[in-house]
Design a protein around this motif. Sequence first.
Motif, mmCIF file in Angstrom:
data_model
loop_
_atom_site.group_PDB
_atom_site.id
_atom_site.type_symbol
_atom_site.label_atom_id
_atom_site.label_comp_id
_atom_site.label_asym_id
_atom_site.label_seq_id
_atom_site.Cartn_x
_atom_site.Cartn_y
_atom_site.Cartn_z
ATOM 1 N N LEU A 95 0.775 -1.098 -0.105
ATOM 2 C CA LEU A 95 -0.089 -0.164 -0.019
ATOM 3 C C LEU A 95 0.722 1.162 -0.023
ATOM 4 O O LEU A 95 0.355 2.334 -0.253
ATOM 5 N N CYS A 96 2.096 1.130 0.310
ATOM 6 C CA CYS A 96 2.834 2.336 0.251
ATOM 7 C C CYS A 96 3.867 2.489 -0.564
ATOM 8 O O CYS A 96 4.884 1.519 -0.824
ATOM 9 N N SER A 103 -0.121 7.052 3.000
ATOM 10 C CA SER A 103 -1.209 7.776 2.854
ATOM 11 C C SER A 103 -2.108 7.313 4.125
ATOM 12 O O SER A 103 -2.041 6.541 4.990
ATOM 13 N N ALA A 106 -3.833 4.241 3.796
ATOM 14 C CA ALA A 106 -2.757 2.928 4.034
ATOM 15 C C ALA A 106 -2.705 2.626 5.453
ATOM 16 O O ALA A 106 -2.751 1.703 5.881
ATOM 17 N N GLU A 228 -2.047 12.739 2.583
ATOM 18 C CA GLU A 228 -3.282 12.773 1.838
ATOM 19 C C GLU A 228 -3.503 11.827 0.768
ATOM 20 O O GLU A 228 -2.351 11.850 -0.056
ATOM 21 N N ALA A 229 -4.695 10.922 0.670
ATOM 22 C CA ALA A 229 -4.596 10.040 -0.375
ATOM 23 C C ALA A 229 -4.981 10.600 -1.574
ATOM 24 O O ALA A 229 -5.566 11.716 -2.032
ATOM 25 N N GLY A 230 -4.331 10.232 -2.863
ATOM 26 C CA GLY A 230 -4.620 10.475 -4.022
ATOM 27 C C GLY A 230 -5.766 9.760 -4.669
ATOM 28 O O GLY A 230 -6.528 8.880 -3.906
ATOM 29 N N THR A 231 -6.157 10.061 -5.809
ATOM 30 C CA THR A 231 -7.444 9.558 -6.551
ATOM 31 C C THR A 231 -7.511 7.910 -6.639
ATOM 32 O O THR A 231 -8.333 7.244 -6.730
ATOM 33 N N GLU A 232 -6.385 7.346 -6.733
ATOM 34 C CA GLU A 232 -5.811 5.969 -7.250
ATOM 35 C C GLU A 232 -5.149 5.396 -5.673
ATOM 36 O O GLU A 232 -4.346 4.608 -6.077
ATOM 37 N N ASP A 233 -5.482 5.846 -4.557
ATOM 38 C CA ASP A 233 -4.958 5.379 -3.639
ATOM 39 C C ASP A 233 -5.079 3.740 -3.222
ATOM 40 O O ASP A 233 -6.215 3.305 -3.503
ATOM 41 N N ARG A 236 -7.814 2.582 -0.659
ATOM 42 C CA ARG A 236 -8.849 2.923 -0.850
ATOM 43 C C ARG A 236 -9.505 1.923 -1.926
ATOM 44 O O ARG A 236 -10.735 1.531 -1.648
#
Length: 276
Positions: A95-96, A103, A106, A228-233, A236
């Motif tokens: 995830l990282c 994030s 994550a 902060e998470a991006g749109t394609e995290d 998520r």
Amino acid sequence: MAKFPTVALDALIIDDEESFSHVGLYADLRRIVAESDHRFMILRGRARRASWDRAAFLNLTFWHAGAGVDVLVDEHLPADVVAHVAWHHLAAKQLCAPGERPSVPALLLSESIASAFDLYLVGRLLGHRPDAEFLQTQVPAMAESAESAGMSDADFEAMLGGVAEDPERAFEDLRALLFDAATALYGCSEAAGAAEALEALEERRFAEILHHYELSNWVLYCRAYGAEAGTEDPARALDPVLRSAPVALDWLEAHWVGPAIDRLLPAQPPRRKRPR
């Protein structure tokens, strides 16, 4: 020489490990930690006050997915903590992004998986190893939280019975609850909103033991250190996959644990499927 040197898993004494001998997944998780670069810092002999409270404080305050160091009082490490460390290690890999801050999703997903696995272990041990040290510490702590939430002793026993009957389902129900609760609380800026967020979860399974977990620490750590998470995290994206999987733990075993074991050398005999 560093005042607080670190050691690998093989230098430690794993307590209560025999209680987990029937849990096939535990052996894989243990090997993942043993073969990783994860280290353990021992306080006794180096710190003037080597207490459990101090070790717990350091671990709760300075953690994140794949941090690489856990603090111990001495050379003893509970077997359940080995599994907890393994899930964080796997989550960091999956995830990282290397070299970047994890994030917020994550961090929260990593901790929800590792913490929910504790409940899975409770379910696996209740009918097989009722005298396990892990149960002697974990179950009373859960019972205290349940009692504070207004749960009767009979209902708590029934809850444990359900966990023992289907530990895999219990894992995913708690994982999803922890992730939802922590995500909602992270988005709150004041107590009233947080109270409403918690109230919205009160009908969920395991809501009575929600405060058994260190959610305030999760939220505050994420606010201080999470990106902060991006749109394609990836965290998520993974959450709905686990919710829709027939058995979320099977998915994690197939996509996280299995490949991690396969990458380790020397090659091992074919792994047997985790027993029910």
